[in-house]
Design an enzyme around this catalytic site. Structure first.
Site, mmCIF file in Angstrom:
data_model
loop_
_atom_site.group_PDB
_atom_site.id
_atom_site.type_symbol
_atom_site.label_atom_id
_atom_site.label_comp_id
_atom_site.label_asym_id
_atom_site.label_seq_id
_atom_site.Cartn_x
_atom_site.Cartn_y
_atom_site.Cartn_z
ATOM 1 N N LEU A 68 0.810 -0.968 0.078
ATOM 2 C CA LEU A 68 0.058 -0.239 -0.351
ATOM 3 C C LEU A 68 0.993 1.323 -0.014
ATOM 4 C CD1 LEU A 68 -2.940 0.164 -0.011
ATOM 5 C CD2 LEU A 68 -2.510 -2.232 0.256
ATOM 6 N N TYR A 69 2.132 1.017 0.677
ATOM 7 C CA TYR A 69 2.971 2.497 0.807
ATOM 8 C C TYR A 69 3.499 2.659 -0.736
ATOM 9 C CZ TYR A 69 6.552 5.777 2.726
ATOM 10 O OH TYR A 69 7.746 6.651 2.481
ATOM 11 N N GLN A 70 4.113 1.619 -1.208
ATOM 12 C CA GLN A 70 4.586 1.597 -2.297
ATOM 13 C C GLN A 70 3.707 2.002 -3.469
ATOM 14 O OE1 GLN A 70 5.573 -2.125 -2.336
ATOM 15 N NE2 GLN A 70 7.745 -1.699 -2.108
#
Length: 247
Positions: free
Chosen positions: A146-148
Site C-alpha cells: 500500500l505504501y509503494q
C-alpha cells in the site's frame, strides 16, 4: 528581498521539522501543518520568528480547506507547498484492516491532492509544489504494497499536475527519498512480530535493511533548498537520492 513563504505538511517531526528549521534559518517564512496542533506549535515556538503552526489532518478535505483558509488570513500568497506527511507501516494486504488501507491511501495520496488543490490558488507565479515519494517503489521491500502503491500514484499525480499547471507558471517536483533518520527518530509503531516479519521478508527478497545506509534529515534539506532556488527557466521533475553507508 522578502523571503519565501513555504507550507510544509507533517511538520511536527522528522523531515518536516528539519525542513522548517532549515528554511527558517535561511530567512524564509515557514507554515507548519500537522494533525496535532500542540506538536506543530511546539516546533514553531522553538523556531520562533514568523513561523506559523496550523492544525491540519491531510486525510480530511474539510480540515485541509480550513487550514489553508487560516493560512490565507496571514499569507494570501505562498511560494511553495511541500507535501511531506505520510504513513509508513508495513503490513500484508490480506491481513490489512479497513483503517490501515484507508489510512495509507488517504494520507499518502489523497492528502497531497487535497493540499495541492487548496494551495494552487494561493501559489504565486513561479511557485513550487514538492511531493515526497520513496525509493521503496523501485526496491524489493516486503509488506509495503500500500505504501509503494500510494507513493507511485503520487509520482504520477505530480507529472500530470505539472503539465496542468504549466500556464500558471507553477512547477511540481517529486523527491524520491532514501532512508532517513534524525534526533528522536523511532521506527513506526508496530508489534515486534510484524517488525520481525518485515525484516525477514525483505531479506528473502535480497534486501538487508540493517546494512543499508541512512541519511540524516538535516543533510537532505539541501536538496529542497536547491529545488526552491532553481532559476525560472529550469524545471526538475524528479529527484532521486539514496543514503550512503559511511566508513
Amino acid at each position: 528581498m522578502a523571503g519565501k513563504i513555504i507550507v510544509i505538511t507533517g511538520a511536527n517531526g522528522g523531515l518536516g521539522r528539519a525542513l522548517a528549521q532549515r528554511f527558517a534559518g535561511d530567512g524564509e517564512t515557514v507554515v507548519l501543518l500537522g494533525r496535532s496542533l500542540d506538536k506543530v506549535r511546539a516546533v514553531a515556538d522553538a523556531i520562533g520568528g514568523s513561523a506559523l503552526a496550523v492544525e491540519c489532518d491531510v486525510t480530511s478535505a474539510d480540515s485541509v480547506r480550513a487550514a489553508f483558509a487560516e493560512i490565507a488570513r496571514t499569507h494570501p500568497k505562498i511560494d511553495a507547498l511541500i507535501n511531506n506527511a505520510a504513513i509508513f507501516k508495513p503490513f500484508l494486504v490480506e491481513e490489512a484492516s479497513d483503517e490501515q488501507i484507508l489510512g495509507a491511501v488517504l494520507t499518502n495520496l489523497a492528502g497531497p491532492i487535497f493540499c495541492s488543490r487548496s494551495a494552487i490558488p494561493m501559489l504565486s507565479r513561479g511557485g513550487h509544489i514538492i511531493n515526497l515519494s520513496s525509493e521503496s517503489i523501485d526496491e524489493p521491500f516486503a509488506h509495503l504494497t500500500l505504501y509503494q502503491a500510494t507513493k507511485a500514484g503520487l509520482e504520477t499525480f505530480g507529472v500530470h499536475l505539472h503539465a496542468e499547471l504549466g500556464e500558471k507558471g507553477i512547477r511540481v517536483t517529486t523527491v524520491r527519498a532514501g532512508q532517513m533518520m534524525g534526533d528522536g527518530t523511532t521506527m513506526p509503531e508496530m508489534d515486534p512480530v510484524a517488525m520481525e516479519r518485515f525484516f525477514e521478508a525483505s531479506m528473502k527478497r535480497g534486501l538487508n535493511l540493517m546494512a543499508r545506509g541512512i541519511s540524516q534529515y538535516h543533510s537532505t534539506t539541501a536538496i529542497f533548498r536547491t529545488l526552491l532556488d532553481l532559476p525560472p527557466d529550469v524545471h526538475v521533475g524528479v529527484v532521486r537520492f539514496q543514503s550512503r553507508v559511511l566508513d
